[in-house]
Design an enzyme around this catalytic site. Sequence first.
Site, mmCIF file in Angstrom:
data_model
loop_
_atom_site.group_PDB
_atom_site.id
_atom_site.type_symbol
_atom_site.label_atom_id
_atom_site.label_comp_id
_atom_site.label_asym_id
_atom_site.label_seq_id
_atom_site.Cartn_x
_atom_site.Cartn_y
_atom_site.Cartn_z
ATOM 1 C CG ASP A 79 -8.333 -4.182 -3.018
ATOM 2 O OD1 ASP A 79 -7.529 -3.269 -3.256
ATOM 3 O OD2 ASP A 79 -9.570 -4.028 -3.012
ATOM 4 C CG HIS A 130 -2.060 0.948 1.095
ATOM 5 N ND1 HIS A 130 -1.961 2.290 1.338
ATOM 6 C CD2 HIS A 130 -3.329 0.717 0.685
ATOM 7 C CE1 HIS A 130 -3.129 2.863 1.104
ATOM 8 N NE2 HIS A 130 -3.976 1.927 0.704
HETATM 9 C C1 SDX Z 1 -6.091 0.127 -3.079
HETATM 10 O O1 SDX Z 1 -4.279 4.629 -2.135
HETATM 11 C C2 SDX Z 1 -5.219 4.010 -1.553
HETATM 12 O O2 SDX Z 1 -5.639 4.340 -0.471
HETATM 13 C C3 SDX Z 1 -5.808 2.826 -2.324
HETATM 14 C C4 SDX Z 1 -6.837 2.002 -1.570
HETATM 15 C C5 SDX Z 1 -8.112 2.777 -1.322
HETATM 16 O O3 SDX Z 1 -8.824 2.447 -0.374
HETATM 17 O O4 SDX Z 1 -8.436 3.664 -2.165
HETATM 18 O O5 SDX Z 1 -6.306 1.585 -0.324
HETATM 19 C C6 SDX Z 1 -7.245 0.767 -2.381
HETATM 20 O O6 SDX Z 1 -5.823 0.456 -4.201
HETATM 21 C C7 SDX Z 1 -5.262 -0.885 -2.336
HETATM 22 C C8 SDX Z 1 -4.027 -1.393 -3.176
HETATM 23 C C9 SDX Z 1 -4.535 -2.494 -4.101
HETATM 24 N N1 SDX Z 1 -3.454 -2.877 -5.076
HETATM 25 C C10 SDX Z 1 -2.837 -4.050 -4.978
HETATM 26 O O7 SDX Z 1 -3.024 -4.873 -4.082
HETATM 27 C C11 SDX Z 1 -1.858 -4.312 -6.124
HETATM 28 C C12 SDX Z 1 -0.553 -4.877 -5.579
HETATM 29 N N2 SDX Z 1 0.140 -3.824 -4.813
HETATM 30 C C13 SDX Z 1 1.004 -2.974 -5.497
HETATM 31 O O8 SDX Z 1 1.076 -2.946 -6.852
HETATM 32 C C14 SDX Z 1 1.569 -1.799 -4.709
HETATM 33 O O9 SDX Z 1 1.858 -2.232 -3.445
HETATM 34 C C15 SDX Z 1 0.720 -0.548 -4.659
HETATM 35 C C16 SDX Z 1 0.309 -0.114 -6.013
HETATM 36 C C17 SDX Z 1 -0.489 -0.806 -3.817
HETATM 37 C C18 SDX Z 1 1.556 0.543 -3.991
HETATM 38 O O10 SDX Z 1 2.622 0.781 -4.828
HETATM 39 P P1 SDX Z 1 3.724 1.892 -4.492
HETATM 40 O O11 SDX Z 1 3.405 2.620 -3.227
HETATM 41 O O12 SDX Z 1 3.929 2.708 -5.734
HETATM 42 O O13 SDX Z 1 4.980 1.049 -4.158
HETATM 43 P P2 SDX Z 1 5.983 0.533 -5.229
HETATM 44 O O14 SDX Z 1 5.250 -0.041 -6.404
HETATM 45 O O15 SDX Z 1 6.986 1.611 -5.459
HETATM 46 O O16 SDX Z 1 6.650 -0.685 -4.437
HETATM 47 C C19 SDX Z 1 7.701 -0.486 -3.526
HETATM 48 C C20 SDX Z 1 8.517 -1.776 -3.594
HETATM 49 C C21 SDX Z 1 8.941 -2.125 -5.013
HETATM 50 O O17 SDX Z 1 10.090 -2.940 -4.917
HETATM 51 P P3 SDX Z 1 11.564 -2.232 -5.010
HETATM 52 O O18 SDX Z 1 11.515 -1.335 -6.247
HETATM 53 O O19 SDX Z 1 11.716 -1.428 -3.739
HETATM 54 O O20 SDX Z 1 12.524 -3.376 -5.132
HETATM 55 O O21 SDX Z 1 7.693 -2.882 -3.161
HETATM 56 C C22 SDX Z 1 7.495 -3.782 -4.255
HETATM 57 C C23 SDX Z 1 7.832 -3.019 -5.521
HETATM 58 O O22 SDX Z 1 8.269 -3.906 -6.536
HETATM 59 N N3 SDX Z 1 6.077 -4.176 -4.202
HETATM 60 C C24 SDX Z 1 5.643 -5.410 -4.390
HETATM 61 C C25 SDX Z 1 4.255 -5.335 -4.200
HETATM 62 N N4 SDX Z 1 3.901 -4.083 -3.914
HETATM 63 C C26 SDX Z 1 5.041 -3.357 -3.922
HETATM 64 N N5 SDX Z 1 6.280 -6.563 -4.701
HETATM 65 C C27 SDX Z 1 5.488 -7.659 -4.815
HETATM 66 N N6 SDX Z 1 4.140 -7.673 -4.632
HETATM 67 C C28 SDX Z 1 3.501 -6.525 -4.337
HETATM 68 N N7 SDX Z 1 2.183 -6.534 -4.133
#
Ligand code: SDX
Length: 427
Positions: A363, A306
Amino acid sequence: MAEIAKLTLDGKEYEYPIIEGSEQEKAIDISKLRAQTGYITIDPGFKNTGSTTSAITYLDGEKGLLRYRGYSIEDLADKADFLGVAYLLIYGELPTQSQYDEFVGKIRRHTMVNEDMRKIFDGFPVNAHPMGVMSSLVSAMSGFYPESYSKSDMDNIDLHIVRLMAKLPTLATWCYKKSQGHPINYPNNNLDYCSNFLHMMFALPVEKYEVDPVVSNALNKLLILHADHEQNCSTSTVRLVGSSQANIYSSISAGISALWGPLHGGANQAVIEMLEAIRADGGGVEKYLNKAKDKNDPFRLMGFGHRVYKNFDPRARIIKKAADEVLAALGIEDPVLDIARGLEEAALSDDYFVERKLYPNVDFYSGIIYRALGIPVNMFTVMFAIGRLPGWIAQWLELRNDGQAIGRPRQIYTGETVRPFVDIENR
Ligand code: SDX
């Protein structure tokens, strides 16, 4: 004395005021930065940038706190009903009994949809994703209520709010019934909001349909948990569209489109698809954890991580508990729930996830409950939209009432510098 931030640029020192919110959050007000220095800031994904002040929802990602208008999500999920929470978000206070009765009564009287909307709806193919249908139909609502754009839409805004709250569930059930080849149900206004939704979803003309209170109570809780979440992607979209003074229907339609993305609300559908894939692949979670950690593999652990919550998502905790209760009450054994638990346990003890503070989000478990309630996977994000609607409305209203300027971010250009035109014969 008000705090200030000092910035030294090209040998000159500038001072910018620090603003502090009611929960001691602080921000540097850079609204005069470009005029004074010629510089802008840049922050792809707005990870460090606030777009507004707001009095609606407060969340603390480090402590796992979420409050709507100062009330904790735990209290609201446990004690309130969804329309009461919608009223709180939109109008700022928990409704008195008479305010609640009036709000619920108005919504009840607007649950029907103009029959001509069916002509638009009938044009969609049966396999059209419901989020695309919903975004289109909500935008189309502006055509049925032209006063929403022909003059100041704020004059009738409470009526437009009631129409949106009342009709979104009705339109959502149209999508499901069409996908099943079943006749659409009209609302039954003797039922409460959640029971009416379930009636429109699952009642059939050939037999009596009784709403199970376990199911309607679970739905009520899920909708409350999704109702608002400060400046998330879809809410920021609603605000940006609203900032141009576009009408509320087109603003909400844009929010539905943004929510559809698998990184946002679309994740609840992607979680179940992921869990089913793991189940079909033998149920082992190790392989999928490794895929999620592999930078060369686009696979992500859906429902994990998140932007703000770096400890735990309080909604995920409540939903996980509710999933156990609902499945037990309905006597359902869902194998993917065990896979989800195993995945969570393995991830929370894995350095990759712990270092990146990746925990289950809203989710991760919600789809397991939706499925137990009989809601099909491609409707999960529609359920998220129904829940998030009052939050979108509240945020849109706050922006319009605050008279905020049109949102128009700047950029740093990195393209070609000026060059002479070349006729086609010389290219
Ligand atoms: C919602 O914003 C809100 O409030 C949203 C929400 C709401 O109520 O409106 O809470 C609802 O959208 C919840 C999120 C649902 N999405 C998912 O579950 C999809 C999977 N999660 C991600 O794609 C990710 O965690 C996000 C999109 C939720 C957040 O992404 P960020 O903050 O941009 O973080 P990032 O992509 O920069 O990740 C940071 C690191 C990265 O690795 P490094 O570059 O540091 O090596 O964490 C890794 C990412 O690759 N990472 C994951 C991951 N999520 C982040 N690796 C594996 N699996 C994951 N799920």
